[in-house]
Design an enzyme around this catalytic site. Structure first.
Site, short mmCIF file in Angstrom:
data_model
loop_
_atom_site.label_atom_id
_atom_site.label_comp_id
_atom_site.label_asym_id
_atom_site.label_seq_id
_atom_site.Cartn_x
_atom_site.Cartn_y
_atom_site.Cartn_z
N SER A 114 0.81 -1.22 0.00
CA SER A 114 0.00 0.00 0.00
C SER A 114 0.83 1.26 0.00
CB SER A 114 -0.91 0.03 1.23
OG SER A 114 -0.13 0.01 2.42
N CYS A 115 2.15 1.13 0.18
CA CYS A 115 2.98 2.33 0.26
C CYS A 115 4.31 2.08 -0.40
CB CYS A 115 3.19 2.74 1.71
SG CYS A 115 4.34 4.12 1.91
N GLY A 116 4.58 2.79 -1.49
CA GLY A 116 5.83 2.60 -2.19
C GLY A 116 6.90 3.57 -1.80
N CYS A 118 7.86 4.14 1.56
CA CYS A 118 8.35 3.92 2.92
C CYS A 118 9.86 4.02 2.96
CB CYS A 118 7.91 2.54 3.41
SG CYS A 118 6.12 2.35 3.45
#
Length: 278
Positions: A114-116, A118
């Site tokens: 869900s998060c590229g 981080c």
């Protein structure tokens, strides 16, 4: 190859009645990306189009820009203790003269689906030098064409019907022709797979195209579109404030809440053949 879907037994309750039944889920597995044999990152993804994912990830990091920058992509044999191949480790070879990723890009932890972004220290780390200017792209599309894209995207999704749990990214021409569609549990992975396909096909920069995504428009997706030379990003949900800021700064047209005939144009409205009434 890993499986795109898996089956699990669930207890389904409907109208007060409970029954055990099998359910189809979107698969999620880790994939390690190596460059020249050196581990770079681990991302959680839906197996499939893994080489596109690795190539697109490197485009989004500003490492590669053209098909000739990559000499090859392969699964790493012996990825397990017994020498087996999990198909979850991919190694990318770079052409001579292409700089290896710097230590600042290396991930020592998992990048979630869900998060590229981080682990990035700040905006300066992701506002990379752009190879192409999307602000100069003369793309022009009508609101009616944009309004038709969500349904075209949905109709082309193969795995969503059985799982209901995958994001999609689709690349369209200015006439609404679907050039490429990829699905994944992660929004940014789906976009990376589209961009990676374009890189490996020698299509970058993607001038005159529209990128349609099934979720929200985050900063990372705007960044990936800009680095791929895509002038218009449309999403069925909301953008973040940072996404709008980067789109305005880059000259990208950003459309959100694209549902039916309604949409919000946050930046680059000059590319849409529509005039405000007030």
């Amino acid at each position: 190859m890993g499986r795109v879907t898996v089956r699990r037994r669930v207890l389904r309750i409907r109208d007060g009645a409970a029954v055990h039944r099998p359910d189809t889920l979107a698969a999620e597995e880790p994939m390690e990306i190596r460059v020249g044999g050196r581990p770079l990152t681990v991302t959680m993804r839906t197996p499939g189009d893994d080489f596109d994912l690795a190539a697109g990830f490197l485009v989004g990091e500003g490492v590669v820009h053209a098909a000739g920058d990559v000499t090859g992509i392969r699964y790493c044999a012996g990825a397990t203790a017994d020498g087996g191949n999990t198909y979850n480790v991919v190694d990318v070879g770079l052409a001579p003269g292409v700089a290896l990723p710097t230590a600042s890009l290396e991930r020592n932890f998992y990048t979630t689906s869900s998060c590229g972004l981080c682990g990035k220290a700040g905006l300066d780390a992701v506002r990379m030098v752009r190879r192409w200017s999307v602000a100069e792209d003369p793309l022009s599309v009508g609101p009616e064409l944009l309004a038709a894209l969500p349904e075209r995207l949905r109709a082309a999704q193969r795995v969503f019907d059985s799982t209901g749990g995958l994001h999609a990214a689709g690349l369209f021409t200015a006439d609404g022709e679907l050039l490429c569609l990829r699905e994944d549990v992660g929004r940014h992975n789906a976009v990376d797979k589209v961009v990676g396909h374009a890189l490996r096909s020698g299509l970058l920069p993607l001038r005159g195209t529209v990128l349609m995504v099934s979720g929200r428009a985050s900063f990372e997706l705007v960044q990936k579109a800009v680095l791929a030379g895509i002038p218009l990003l449309a999403a069925v949900s909301a953008p973040s404030s940072l996404a709008v800021d980067l789109a305005a700064e880059s000259g990208l047209t950003l459309v959100g809440f694209l549902r039916g005939t309604s949409m919000n144009v946050y930046t680059g409205a000059e590319r849409l053949a529509a005039q405000p009434v007030g």
